[in-house]
Design an enzyme around this catalytic site. Sequence first.
Site, PDB file in Angstrom:
ATOM      1  N   LYS A 150       0.980 -24.299 -16.681  1.00  0.00           N
ATOM      2  CA  LYS A 150      -0.785 -25.308 -16.651  1.00  0.00           C
ATOM      3  C   LYS A 150      -0.690 -26.599 -17.986  1.00  0.00           C
ATOM      4  CE  LYS A 150      -2.255 -25.028 -12.515  1.00  0.00           C
ATOM      5  NZ  LYS A 150      -2.140 -25.402 -11.292  1.00  0.00           N
ATOM      6  N   LYS A 246      -0.899 -28.362   0.111  1.00  0.00           N
ATOM      7  CA  LYS A 246      -1.722 -27.998  -0.035  1.00  0.00           C
ATOM      8  C   LYS A 246      -2.461 -27.451   1.785  1.00  0.00           C
ATOM      9  CE  LYS A 246      -2.228 -27.355  -4.338  1.00  0.00           C
ATOM     10  NZ  LYS A 246      -2.733 -27.506  -5.662  1.00  0.00           N
TER      11      LYS A 246
END
Length: 327
Positions: A150, A246
Site C-alpha cells: 500500500k 472484486k
Amino acid sequence: MRRDISAEIERFPIAGSFRISRGSKTEAEVVTCTITEGQNTGRGECVPYSRYGESLDQVRGAIESVMPAIREGADRTAVIGLLPAGAARNAVDCALWDLESKIGGRRAHSDVCAMPPRPLTTALTISLGTPDEMAAQARSNAFRPLLKVKVGTEDDRARIHAVASSAPNSRIILDANEGWTPENIREHMLVAAEFKVSLIEQPLPQGKDEILRSIPHPVPICADESVHGPDDLEQLLGLYDAVNIKLDKTGGLTSAIILRDRARSLGFGVMVGCMVGTSLAMAPAVLLAQDADYVDLDGPLLLAKDRAPALAYTGSLVSPPDPALWG
C-alpha cells in the site's frame, strides 16, 4: 418450497491494523446473508465500502428490501435486476450460489471453473506506514512470493525502496488507492520500474486518470476503483493494462464471471482481489481466480480470528473451499 433469508452484521478483529491512503481500520465489518430452503442453507458475505457510499446498515437494508422476492424463489438472474452492483447484491448472489450447490449436490466449481480448482498463490498486503514500518512488515513476509504494498502518498520512493530491499525475492504489486497525482505519477512510475515492481494498481483517482493514456507504462497499470462492471471496460482501453475484479464491486460471482470473460476478450490482464473479510467472502473468489494473472485474496491472513470452518492457507497458498464453508 418457500425460503427463509436473513442478513446479519458481524465484526472480526484485524491483527494489528490495516492502513491505506484513505485511512485505517482495526476490524473487518461484514454483512452475512443466509438463505435456507428445507434442510439446505447457503451463505454469502460482503464488505460494505464507504468509498462507494456503502455502510453496514445501508447494505443490510438493501438485502432486506429483496427478502420478499427471495422467499418467493427469485434466482441469481432475477437478483441482478433487483439490486444494483455492490456489496448487498454480492452477499445475496453468493448465498444463492451456495444454496444451489447444496440443493443440487453439485459443487459450485463445476459451473465456474474450466478445470478442477487448485491452490493459488495469493498476495499478502503490506499496510501503509513509514518506510521503517513497512520494511519490518516486508522482512516478516519475505518468504512470500507476492506482496501487495500500500502506497499513495506525495513521495513513496523511500517506501518502495524499503519494501523491495527487505523482500528481495518477492514480486511486488503497488496499490496507491487513487493516492498519486498527475504531478508525481511519472516519478513514482520510474521508481517502480527501478525496483522491478510487477504491477501498479489504481494510481490516480477514478475519472481523473486520462493522463495514463499519454504517459509510458514501464510497469503495467491495473484498474480497481475505475472498474466495477463490463460496461466500464471500453473506456479503460488505452488507460489500463489489467483490471482488478472484486465481488463486492461487481455485485457477486455471477456478474464477476461476465466481467472476467469480457475483460479477457478485450485483452486486459485480470487480478481477482478482495476487501478485508473472512474466508466466506474469499471462497467464491478463489474459484473465479483460477485463471487470474494476479490473486489478492489475503483477507483472512490479515485477521486475528477467522470463521470456522475456514479456507486452508499454507504460507501464501490458498486452497479451494470445502463445501462445509461454501459451494
